[in-house]
Design a protein around this motif. Structure first.
Motif, mmCIF file in Angstrom:
data_model
loop_
_atom_site.group_PDB
_atom_site.id
_atom_site.type_symbol
_atom_site.label_atom_id
_atom_site.label_comp_id
_atom_site.label_asym_id
_atom_site.label_seq_id
_atom_site.Cartn_x
_atom_site.Cartn_y
_atom_site.Cartn_z
ATOM 1 N N PHE A 57 0.845 -1.192 0.000
ATOM 2 C CA PHE A 57 0.000 0.000 0.000
ATOM 3 C C PHE A 57 0.880 1.243 0.000
ATOM 4 O O PHE A 57 2.098 1.178 0.210
ATOM 5 N N SER A 58 0.248 2.391 -0.225
ATOM 6 C CA SER A 58 0.919 3.686 -0.098
ATOM 7 C C SER A 58 0.069 4.607 0.773
ATOM 8 O O SER A 58 -1.163 4.576 0.699
ATOM 9 N N PHE A 59 0.723 5.413 1.578
ATOM 10 C CA PHE A 59 0.082 6.407 2.441
ATOM 11 C C PHE A 59 0.606 7.782 2.047
ATOM 12 O O PHE A 59 1.823 7.971 1.929
ATOM 13 N N ILE A 60 -0.303 8.722 1.819
ATOM 14 C CA ILE A 60 0.068 10.066 1.366
ATOM 15 C C ILE A 60 -0.434 11.095 2.368
ATOM 16 O O ILE A 60 -1.550 10.963 2.907
ATOM 17 N N VAL A 61 0.366 12.124 2.623
ATOM 18 C CA VAL A 61 -0.047 13.211 3.502
ATOM 19 C C VAL A 61 0.662 14.500 3.087
ATOM 20 O O VAL A 61 1.797 14.474 2.599
ATOM 21 N N LYS A 62 -0.045 15.610 3.264
ATOM 22 C CA LYS A 62 0.528 16.935 3.018
ATOM 23 C C LYS A 62 0.860 17.582 4.350
ATOM 24 O O LYS A 62 0.048 17.583 5.273
ATOM 25 N N THR A 63 2.073 18.133 4.461
ATOM 26 C CA THR A 63 2.489 18.800 5.687
ATOM 27 C C THR A 63 2.714 20.285 5.420
ATOM 28 O O THR A 63 3.241 20.670 4.386
ATOM 29 N N ASP A 64 2.293 21.108 6.378
ATOM 30 C CA ASP A 64 2.523 22.553 6.325
ATOM 31 C C ASP A 64 3.256 22.935 7.607
ATOM 32 O O ASP A 64 2.730 22.757 8.711
ATOM 33 N N PHE A 65 4.475 23.421 7.439
ATOM 34 C CA PHE A 65 5.313 23.771 8.592
ATOM 35 C C PHE A 65 5.739 25.237 8.499
ATOM 36 O O PHE A 65 6.888 25.602 8.776
ATOM 37 N N SER A 66 4.767 26.086 8.109
ATOM 38 C CA SER A 66 5.042 27.511 7.926
ATOM 39 C C SER A 66 5.575 28.176 9.187
ATOM 40 O O SER A 66 6.297 29.178 9.113
ATOM 41 N N VAL A 124 5.832 23.835 2.620
ATOM 42 C CA VAL A 124 4.849 22.772 2.429
ATOM 43 C C VAL A 124 5.540 21.596 1.752
ATOM 44 O O VAL A 124 6.337 21.788 0.823
ATOM 45 N N MET A 125 5.258 20.380 2.208
ATOM 46 C CA MET A 125 5.820 19.197 1.569
ATOM 47 C C MET A 125 4.829 18.041 1.688
ATOM 48 O O MET A 125 4.231 17.824 2.739
ATOM 49 N N TRP A 126 4.651 17.335 0.566
ATOM 50 C CA TRP A 126 3.871 16.100 0.547
ATOM 51 C C TRP A 126 4.822 14.919 0.722
ATOM 52 O O TRP A 126 5.973 14.959 0.267
ATOM 53 N N TYR A 127 4.311 13.870 1.350
ATOM 54 C CA TYR A 127 5.087 12.633 1.476
ATOM 55 C C TYR A 127 4.232 11.455 1.041
ATOM 56 O O TYR A 127 3.015 11.447 1.226
ATOM 57 N N ARG A 128 4.922 10.471 0.453
ATOM 58 C CA ARG A 128 4.275 9.201 0.127
ATOM 59 C C ARG A 128 5.122 8.077 0.713
ATOM 60 O O ARG A 128 6.303 7.940 0.392
ATOM 61 N N PHE A 129 4.496 7.296 1.571
ATOM 62 C CA PHE A 129 5.134 6.173 2.259
ATOM 63 C C PHE A 129 4.553 4.892 1.681
ATOM 64 O O PHE A 129 3.334 4.696 1.704
ATOM 65 N N ASP A 143 4.081 19.435 -4.954
ATOM 66 C CA ASP A 143 2.768 19.727 -5.513
ATOM 67 C C ASP A 143 1.743 18.607 -5.304
ATOM 68 O O ASP A 143 0.579 18.742 -5.688
ATOM 69 N N GLY A 144 2.151 17.505 -4.716
ATOM 70 C CA GLY A 144 1.234 16.400 -4.499
ATOM 71 C C GLY A 144 0.967 15.554 -5.723
ATOM 72 O O GLY A 144 0.158 14.629 -5.673
ATOM 73 N N GLU A 145 1.659 15.861 -6.815
ATOM 74 C CA GLU A 145 1.456 15.127 -8.070
ATOM 75 C C GLU A 145 2.709 14.354 -8.488
ATOM 76 O O GLU A 145 2.643 13.166 -8.792
ATOM 77 N N THR A 146 3.828 15.041 -8.515
ATOM 78 C CA THR A 146 5.094 14.436 -8.933
ATOM 79 C C THR A 146 5.943 14.148 -7.709
ATOM 80 O O THR A 146 6.380 15.075 -7.014
ATOM 81 N N PHE A 147 6.175 12.866 -7.434
ATOM 82 C CA PHE A 147 6.928 12.464 -6.253
ATOM 83 C C PHE A 147 8.341 12.030 -6.621
ATOM 84 O O PHE A 147 8.565 11.413 -7.664
ATOM 85 N N THR A 148 9.279 12.349 -5.738
ATOM 86 C CA THR A 148 10.687 12.009 -5.916
ATOM 87 C C THR A 148 11.141 11.098 -4.786
ATOM 88 O O THR A 148 10.833 11.344 -3.618
ATOM 89 N N GLN A 149 11.888 10.073 -5.127
ATOM 90 C CA GLN A 149 12.352 9.116 -4.126
ATOM 91 C C GLN A 149 13.318 9.762 -3.135
ATOM 92 O O GLN A 149 14.268 10.431 -3.516
#
Length: 199
Positions: A57-66, A124-129, A143-149
């Protein structure tokens, strides 16, 4: 997945949980780290997780650390099994010039830390686990669309039931509000390797 599936491993003093938004105000001197280089052991960061036995599975979340502003202020994804077996991915504030986008993998009580410097202006950073049995992948996206390893790793105690989710902490004398939104679980986005056996 609903917010009711998540439980605190360590509950912070100040937080807010809504159906579409989680806010954690970090407490000073909270962190996750085991032994390596610094020799100290820190194991008191707030962790909000859900359990699963699902192998792919994959888990996605957006983080805001302003609001992060002090050295090592951080928030991101985590898989916390116990004090000596866990992983995390986050942006850690360093100074007004740069911060560290990085990951820590802790197996059997020893942590490592892999980082790359990014501008402090990024807030702001999105993560996919992603999980493939007892192997794991952490990715990031602005951007929540293009993920980098960021990291592929093996977890020696990560073959059975696991717990995964989010965390936030301030290892030094600091506090900030971390905001988590857009959480979701999908089929495993980390596909089998194509090109050599075994696929």
């Amino acid at each position: 997945m609903t917010i009711h599936d998540f439980k605190w491993t360590r509950e912070p003093d100040d937080y807010s949980i809504k159906s579409d938004r989680i806010e954690i105000t970090t407490m000073p001197h909270t962190d996750l780290w085991q032994r390596t280089y610094y020799h100290f052991r820190n194991d008191n960061a707030p962790v909000l997780q859900m359990e699963t036995e699902e192998k792919f599975f994959s888990f996605i979340v957006k983080t805001d650390f302003s609001e992060s502003h002090h050295r090592f202020d951080q928030c991101g994804i985590v898989m916390y099994l116990d004090s000596e077996n866990w992983l995390k991915g986050s942006v850690e504030y360093e100074n007004e010039s740069f911060q560290h986008l990085g990951s820590v993998v802790t197996n059997h009580g020893y942590s490592d830390w892999a980082t790359t410097a990014i501008p402090t202006a990024v807030k702001v950073m999105w993560y996919r686990f992603s999980r493939r049995e007892d192997d794991y992948c952490m990715e990031c996206s602005q951007d929540g669309e293009t993920f980098t390893q960021m990291r592929i790793c093996h977890m020696w105690e990560g073959a059975g039931k696991i717990s995964f989710g989010i965390y936030a902490c301030s290892p030094e004398d600091s506090s900030f509000k971390a905001v988590f939104t857009d959480m979701g679980i999908t089929e495993c986005a980390w596909k089998a390797h194509d090109g050599q056996q075994p696929d």
